[in-house]
Design a protein around this motif. Structure first.
Motif, short mmCIF file in Angstrom:
data_model
loop_
_atom_site.label_atom_id
_atom_site.label_comp_id
_atom_site.label_asym_id
_atom_site.label_seq_id
_atom_site.Cartn_x
_atom_site.Cartn_y
_atom_site.Cartn_z
N LEU A 304 6.10 -32.39 -9.81
CA LEU A 304 5.22 -33.38 -9.44
C LEU A 304 4.29 -32.80 -8.55
O LEU A 304 4.40 -31.67 -8.19
N ALA A 305 3.30 -33.55 -8.17
CA ALA A 305 2.23 -32.99 -7.33
C ALA A 305 1.57 -34.10 -6.56
O ALA A 305 1.45 -35.04 -7.13
N GLY A 306 1.07 -33.56 -5.37
CA GLY A 306 0.06 -34.60 -4.60
C GLY A 306 -0.81 -33.96 -3.62
O GLY A 306 -0.38 -32.80 -3.24
N VAL A 307 -1.66 -34.67 -3.21
CA VAL A 307 -2.48 -34.45 -2.05
C VAL A 307 -1.96 -35.27 -0.85
O VAL A 307 -2.08 -36.29 -1.01
N ALA A 308 -1.87 -34.68 0.40
CA ALA A 308 -1.63 -35.61 1.69
C ALA A 308 -2.22 -34.82 2.76
O ALA A 308 -2.55 -33.70 2.71
#
Length: 628
Positions: A304-308
């Motif tokens: 999984l991956a994301g921007v925060a």
């Protein structure tokens, strides 16, 4: 309402019924002490579409605009509005034709500003973006494959104020992690909206193809006004300038087609050229395959991956591995040409006891505790901005989750989640405290769930799921057992404040279907078709997902991208309806913009806003942001 927004100093935001007022108001207030967030500098996104009765022209209200800004619209050199346009950001020009050209000018303090880039008129309410299909091939065991455009994301890759598209090409033999077999290579392409290809990245033979392997992030991480592209790479990855990462000849595939040995990398690519800017060892690392729940390669390669915005101001990269058993998240910063690690969260740590097995097939990012810094909602648990465990409901793994201001009658944000593990069913929880707000049990795996305001009789978003959950209010009260058959995506489309149902027509005889948009008729528990996207196909089998859904241009309504059925183009649909509501572009809402960044991850989910957008909503908060 969350702390990344500017709030009035004296007056609370007043909840106003849009049915009475006819338009949702915008708040305008001084900034709080909390620092502004770095966001994209966008142009007006002017769009013109030929419809019955003339040409519908729409444009962006930017998060940096004052609430008092108004607009003049020009067809060529002729101003088409008699007085400044103040209450909306769309206009039906009855005299417009397909040969017309439009510009829009903001009026600030009574002074007309520079014209936007001109927009020609679309003959239909869609735009085809031509693609260059990669050549097919044959696997080592003699299986032939071709290519289909799959998930997409957007970013301003060249700094011109408009979006470019990054699309992932999947071979027709892409595999779920549970399935053995070789796959073709995965490609990432970048395109201008006119079909000009900026670059192609070949991830190489040592990256397997499938929904869980390549999670790619498109975002401006260093604040230079141009988005980067970040993803997992390996020996043999070739960047957009034809430079190979690692060994060009290494082949780490085993006889089952899995890649369970060899180095793993994380690479930051330049958005405008596709050049590899920095490559480091991928963290979280593979380690022992069996440590992730099985020995053959299924659970070790669930990514999984994301921007925060972990510091509340600038975006960070979050890469993750595992959710069925062990789960590890690692946060990075891309600053001044260096990729540095912020923190690591590991479910094996004693401080994170109980979080193993609590992840979903996707994540979401939002400031759930009101400290102006983002948290990562990983499923049943939430990781705080500093990489520590915030809360854990201990309700196990699921296939779908939604995060936003789903219930505006209570403070803060809510999570709606369905469960693949016992207790089956669906529930809503407070991501700040972990408190279960309501739950309903089911007899087996509840594989899909959705939330959107589709019934104006109830304040907040309605929630529904498969396996007998029914259609419920934001507080979990059953409205009807006859919930919408569509449990995939929702879209703001037709001009009112309800969200429409975005799905596909799928017969079961094929793995994809034709895209469609429908409106829920709450009085009859039925649907009305608003769009059948003939000539398109959805992605990801029964999930019925588009390549991307986002507020790409025009006013605040959303666009949807499906692939053409012959894979020769991406087709972007925009609304053909007028609206009396005026909102800042959803892409300047932090929760929504980060939803677009993670939308392509694993089991795609629709974006949500950080404020309640629906019937009975309060005035839209003003984003507190700065642009490079």
């Amino acid at each position: 309402m969350n702390s990344w927004y500017r709030k009035p100093l004296k007056w609370a935001v007043i909840a106003l019924s849009s049915a009475i007022l006819g338009t949702a108001l915008l708040t305008s207030a001084p900034a709080q002490a909390a620092a502004a967030r770095q966001m994209e500098k966008l142009d007006r996104g002017l769009t013109a579409v030929k419809i019955n009765g003339g040409v519908l022209v729409s444009w962006r209200l930017l998060g940096t605009d004052a609430g008092s800004v108004s607009f003049n619209l020009y067809r060529g050199s002729t101003k088409v509005n008699a007085s400044p346009i103040t209450s909306k950001t769309n206009y039906l020009d009855a005299a417009g034709t397909t040969s017309s050209s439009y510009t829009v000018r903001a009026i600030v303090g009574g002074v007309e500003q520079a014209a936007s880039p001109p927009a020609s008129v679309w003959a239909n309410n869609y735009l085809d973006v031509p693609l260059q299909i990669p050549a097919g091939g044959t696997t080592p065991d003699g299986v032939s494959y071709t290519y289909q455009p799959n998930d997409a994301s957007v970013g301003d890759l060249d700094g011109d104020g408009s979006y470019e598209i990054v699309v992932k090409w999947d071979p027709t033999n892409a595999k779920d992690n549970s399935q053995g077999g070789y796959t073709g290579n995965v490609y990432l392409d970048a395109y201008e909206l006119n079909g000009t290809r900026l670059w192609r990245i070949n991830l190489g033979r040592n990256i397997r193809a499938g929904a869980h392997y390549t999670q790619f992030l498109v975002y401006d991480f260093n604040g230079d006004g141009k988005a980067e592209v970040v993803c997992k790479t390996a020996d043999g990855t070739v960047d957009g300038t034809n430079v190979t990462i690692g060994s060009a000849t290494a082949d780490h595939r085993n006889s089952g087609g899995y890649i369970l040995a060899g180095p793993e990398y994380l690479t930051v690519f330049a958005g405008n050229t596709g050049a590899a800017l920095s490559t480091v060892s991928y963290d979280p690392p593979r380690g022992n395959v069996s440590d992730w729940g099985d020995g053959y390669g299924n659970r070790v390669d669930r990514f999984l991956a994301g921007v925060a915005y972990l510091d509340g101001v600038r975006p960070s990269i979050v890469m993750a591995r595992g959710y069925y058993t062990r789960a590890v998240l690692v946060a990075y910063d891309w600053r001044n040409g260096a990729l540095t690690k912020r923190w690591t969260f590991d479910s094996n740590s004693s401080a994170n006891a109980g979080t193993a097995g609590q992840g979903n097939h996707q994540l979401a990012v939002a400031d759930v505790d009101g400290d102006s810094k983002d948290e990562i909602v990983y499923g049943a648990f939430v990781v705080d901005d500093n990489g520590t465990k915030l809360v854990n409901t201990s309700r196990g793994h699921g296939d779908a989750l939604h995060v936003g201001d789903l219930d505006p009658s209570r403070p803060g944000l809510e999570v709606f989640k369905v469960n693949e593990s016992s207790p089956y069913g669906a529930y809503s929880y407070d991501p700040k405290t972990g408190a279960i707000l309501w739950s309903v049990t089911a007899s087996a795996d509840t594989g899909r769930g959705m939330t959107a305001d589709i019934d104006p009789r109830y304040l907040g978003e309605e929630m529904w799921a498969t396996n007998g959950v029914g259609l419920r209010t934001a507080k979990g009260v059953l409205i009807t057992n006859s919930s919408p058959a569509s449990v995939n995506f929702g879209i703001w489309w037709d001009g009112d404040l309800q969200r429409e149902l975005l799905d596909h027509t799928w017969s079961g005889s094929t793995s994809t279907g034709v895209g469609k948009i429908e409106k829920w008729n709450y009085a009859t528990s039925s649907v009305t078709n608003l769009l059948t996207a003939s000539g398109t196909l959805s992605n990801n089998h029964t999930k019925g997902t588009p390549s991307l859904q986002a507020d790409l241009f025009g006013d605040w309504r959303e666009e949807v991208i499906w692939r053409k059925s012959d894979n020769s183009a991406l087709r972007i649909y925009t609304t053909p309806y007028e609206t009396s509501h005026r909102f800042y572009t959803l892409m300047h809402d932090p929760v929504y913009r980060l939803s677009i960044a993670w939308q392509n991850v694993a089991y795609n989910q629709p974006p949500h806003t950080g404020f309640y957008l629906g019937e009975g909503m309060a005035a839209q908060p003003v984003p507190d942001l700065y642009t490079p």
